[in-house]
Design an enzyme around this catalytic site. Structure first.
Site, PDB file in Angstrom:
ATOM      1  N   ASP A  35       0.820  -1.207   0.000  1.00 32.20           N
ATOM      2  CA  ASP A  35       0.000   0.000   0.000  1.00 32.20           C
ATOM      3  C   ASP A  35       0.859   1.265   0.000  1.00 32.20           C
ATOM      4  O   ASP A  35       1.750   1.414   0.845  1.00 32.20           O
ATOM      5  CB  ASP A  35      -0.908  -0.002   1.241  1.00 32.20           C
ATOM      6  CG  ASP A  35      -2.216   0.714   1.010  1.00 32.20           C
ATOM      7  OD1 ASP A  35      -2.195   1.789   0.386  1.00 32.20           O
ATOM      8  OD2 ASP A  35      -3.255   0.206   1.447  1.00 32.20           O
ATOM      9  N   ASP A  36       0.587   2.173  -0.934  1.00 31.71           N
ATOM     10  CA  ASP A  36       1.249   3.485  -1.006  1.00 31.71           C
ATOM     11  C   ASP A  36       2.758   3.390  -1.241  1.00 31.71           C
ATOM     12  O   ASP A  36       3.511   4.291  -0.845  1.00 31.71           O
ATOM     13  CB  ASP A  36       1.002   4.302   0.275  1.00 31.71           C
ATOM     14  CG  ASP A  36      -0.412   4.853   0.361  1.00 31.71           C
ATOM     15  OD1 ASP A  36      -1.284   4.376  -0.382  1.00 31.71           O
ATOM     16  OD2 ASP A  36      -0.651   5.754   1.172  1.00 31.71           O
ATOM     17  N   CYS A  74      -6.515   3.946  -3.325  1.00 35.45           N
ATOM     18  CA  CYS A  74      -6.402   2.502  -3.100  1.00 35.45           C
ATOM     19  C   CYS A  74      -7.478   1.662  -3.768  1.00 35.45           C
ATOM     20  O   CYS A  74      -7.182   0.767  -4.554  1.00 35.45           O
ATOM     21  CB  CYS A  74      -6.403   2.223  -1.596  1.00 35.45           C
ATOM     22  SG  CYS A  74      -5.062   3.032  -0.687  1.00 35.45           S
ATOM     23  N   HIS A 133     -10.011  -3.418  -1.283  1.00 34.59           N
ATOM     24  CA  HIS A 133      -9.858  -2.143  -0.575  1.00 34.59           C
ATOM     25  C   HIS A 133      -9.825  -2.314   0.939  1.00 34.59           C
ATOM     26  O   HIS A 133      -8.982  -1.744   1.620  1.00 34.59           O
ATOM     27  CB  HIS A 133     -10.973  -1.163  -0.943  1.00 34.59           C
ATOM     28  CG  HIS A 133     -10.860   0.142  -0.200  1.00 34.59           C
ATOM     29  ND1 HIS A 133     -11.796   0.563   0.728  1.00 34.59           N
ATOM     30  CD2 HIS A 133      -9.899   1.097  -0.222  1.00 34.59           C
ATOM     31  CE1 HIS A 133     -11.416   1.725   1.231  1.00 34.59           C
ATOM     32  NE2 HIS A 133     -10.273   2.070   0.681  1.00 34.59           N
ATOM     33  N   ASP A 338       0.281  -0.178  -5.062  1.00 32.39           N
ATOM     34  CA  ASP A 338      -1.029   0.192  -5.609  1.00 32.39           C
ATOM     35  C   ASP A 338      -1.094   1.627  -6.134  1.00 32.39           C
ATOM     36  O   ASP A 338      -2.038   1.983  -6.828  1.00 32.39           O
ATOM     37  CB  ASP A 338      -2.155  -0.092  -4.620  1.00 32.39           C
ATOM     38  CG  ASP A 338      -2.105   0.762  -3.364  1.00 32.39           C
ATOM     39  OD1 ASP A 338      -1.084   1.441  -3.120  1.00 32.39           O
ATOM     40  OD2 ASP A 338      -3.099   0.743  -2.613  1.00 32.39           O
ATOM     41  N   HIS A 339      -0.113   2.432  -5.845  1.00 29.35           N
ATOM     42  CA  HIS A 339       0.075   3.764  -6.444  1.00 29.35           C
ATOM     43  C   HIS A 339       1.266   4.417  -5.768  1.00 29.35           C
ATOM     44  O   HIS A 339       1.855   3.859  -4.841  1.00 29.35           O
ATOM     45  CB  HIS A 339      -1.169   4.667  -6.295  1.00 29.35           C
ATOM     46  CG  HIS A 339      -1.780   4.633  -4.931  1.00 29.35           C
ATOM     47  ND1 HIS A 339      -1.161   5.153  -3.823  1.00 29.35           N
ATOM     48  CD2 HIS A 339      -2.948   4.109  -4.493  1.00 29.35           C
ATOM     49  CE1 HIS A 339      -1.923   4.963  -2.762  1.00 29.35           C
ATOM     50  NE2 HIS A 339      -3.009   4.318  -3.137  1.00 29.35           N
TER      51      HIS A 339
END
Length: 492
Positions: A35-36, A74, A133, A338-339
């Protein structure tokens, strides 16, 4: 030194030609979502970051240096990845997209997920942590008891999370070392923590332990598996055990190369770091009007880097166990962020923009037969991962997807036929990345609505040259328009 090193010294080849012969010989999938996670790793050129396990994986894998997500937040980023589809409505940009689509019964509305297709084709599917999510795959609000409805009801044979002392997935997601969380403390918390705990003192350590146990069970099954593991860090709050903070000298951490607002850009293309500012005990509040102090910016980057190193260690634990169980010989490993995330870049602390900082993320893929590392510079979209994995495993191409398989890029040194373009969407805008340019168009009243960046001369997107080069805009705009899947009217 992790025993994961032995994985690369003794692992044997699994011939590409045997993919898809018999079910028992099909490769397993170990899919790790982080994540992130922006591409701040040693294997992506950040020499300051301590990421030995991911760097070791990269040394025997293919590192995609230009992979872009479709949405810089997300839920919709993961929905797009799992369905191989570009956003088609404003709902597709919402973090509630999994819940929205779950309520839609028509298959034309609720596309088959990547995990669902693997399950339908004989794979045993297990999810641990945040793959869709929700932190545990179930639908419920931040402050509510755990729900009993899965976000992906047809995808998982098992969907698991060890929430430990935090009790629920959402409390664990925002958890602190003492067992408290941002939800119960009503946001009266700092955006970082240096915990006097070991690796199991935060949720990602429990996730790694649960994954290690599950691998033992999967090793005994007579069918291939798809194991998805979703780690929380480095998502806010930037919490990690002290030993990972101690890897860095804060004074040596560099500040952003993009400390100001990009030239010739409307503020509406950025944002005021609302998610970051929810952590109300932070020493300073972020805004577009002025940057955070250098000292506080370094502290936050220190916390982010410590969180990256912590999750790197947990991934190493999982990969060690994969090798010990002799599963590495027939398992495709995927690590995906995810980004990205603005760490003060353009005065933003967070994601939620269609600039490079928020859209570019790591993608590392290790196939069993690969023994040497490689880096690819082609433009890859996250929607391409689904069709790539199905091809590698000998499954039929997914129907109704927008992605393209890049399986051939895992082996061939060059492929001139690859279509080097990736589309992303947010803030009432569409952006397109090509090998040289980023072109963005916003559907709003605030001007300018067109932004063009030349990555050959401006890799940090500090200067919008759209007004200076209208001929380039005119040349590139038809390609951008191909990425408008119905979100906006081009006449707006």
């Amino acid at each position: 030194m992790h025993r994961f090193l032995l994985f690369f010294l003794v692992s044997c080849c699994f011939p590409a030609s045997s993919y898809g012969q018999q079910q028992k010989s099909r490769p397993n999938i170990l899919f790790i979502a982080v994540d992130d996670l922006r591409p701040d790793l040693g294997c992506y050129g950040n020499d300051l970051i301590h990421s030995p396990n991911l760097d070791l994986l990269a040394s025997r894998a293919v590192v995609f240096r230009n992979q872009f997500v479709t949405v810089p937040t997300c839920g919709p980023s993961r929905f797009s990845l799992l369905t191989g589809r570009l956003p088609r409505s404003q709902q597709d940009l919402s973090n509630a997209i999994f819940e929205i689509r779950r309520e839609d019964s028509a298959d034309t509305v609720r596309p088959e997920s990547m995990v669902e297709q693997f399950r339908r084709n004989g794979y045993y599917t297990v999810g641990i942590g945040k793959i869709s999510h929700s932190p545990d795959g179930y639908i419920y609000g931040y402050t509510e008891p755990k729900g009993n409805e899965l976000e992906l009801p047809a995808s998982w044979d098992e969907m698991l999370l060890d929430a430990g002392k935090w009790g629920t997935g959402w409390n664990a997601f925002f958890g602190y070392a003492d067992g408290s969380n941002r939800n119960d403390r009503k946001k009266q918390v700092k955006p970082y923590e240096k915990g006097a705990v070991n690796d199991l003192g935060y949720p990602d350590g429990l996730t790694a332990s649960l994954a290690i146990e599950k691998l033992q069970e999967l090793a005994g099954k007579k069918q291939p598996f798809f194991l998805g593991i979703g780690f929380f860090k480095p998502h806010l709050p930037f919490n990690a055990p002290q030993k990972y903070w101690d890897l860095y000298e804060e004074a040596n951490i560099p500040l952003t190369p993009s400390p100001g607002i990009p030239e010739n850009v409307n503020m509406e293309s950025l944002h005021g770091s609302a998610e970051f500012n929810q952590y109300q005990l932070g020493e300073e509040r972020a805004s577009l009007s002025q940057p955070l102090s250098d000292g506080y910016a370094r502290k936050l980057k220190h916390a982010y880097f410590a969180s990256v190193s912590y999750v790197d260690a947990q991934i190493g634990r999982v990969l060690d166990r994969l090798h010990e169980l002799d599963l590495d010989k027939n398992t495709i490993i995927v690590v995906w962020g995810d980004h990205g995330w603005h760490l003060g870049d353009d005065r933003v602390w967070g994601k939620h923009t269609i600039f490079e900082w928020a859209l570019r993320s790591p993608l590392i893929i290790k196939t069993p037969e690969r023994q040497t590392g490689a880096a690819r510079d082609e433009i890859i979209s996250s929607i391409d991962i689904y069709p790539t994995l199905t091809e590698l495993c000998g499954l039929n191409p997914p129907a109704g997807t927008d992605g393209r398989s890049f399986a051939r890029l895992l082996e061939k040194p060059r492929n001139k036929k690859w279509d080097n373009v990736a589309y992303s969407y947010f803030r009432r805008g569409i952006t397109m990345r090509t090998p040289r340019y980023r072109l963005s168009r916003y559907f709003r009243n605030e001007k300018p609505v067109i932004e063009l960046y030349d990555h050959r001369t401006d890799p940090y997107e500090n200067h919008n040259i759209a007004a200076e080069h209208p001929e380039l805009v005119e040349k590139l705009m038809p390609l951008l328009e191909k990425g408008n899947t119905g979100l906006y009217k081009l006449s707006d």
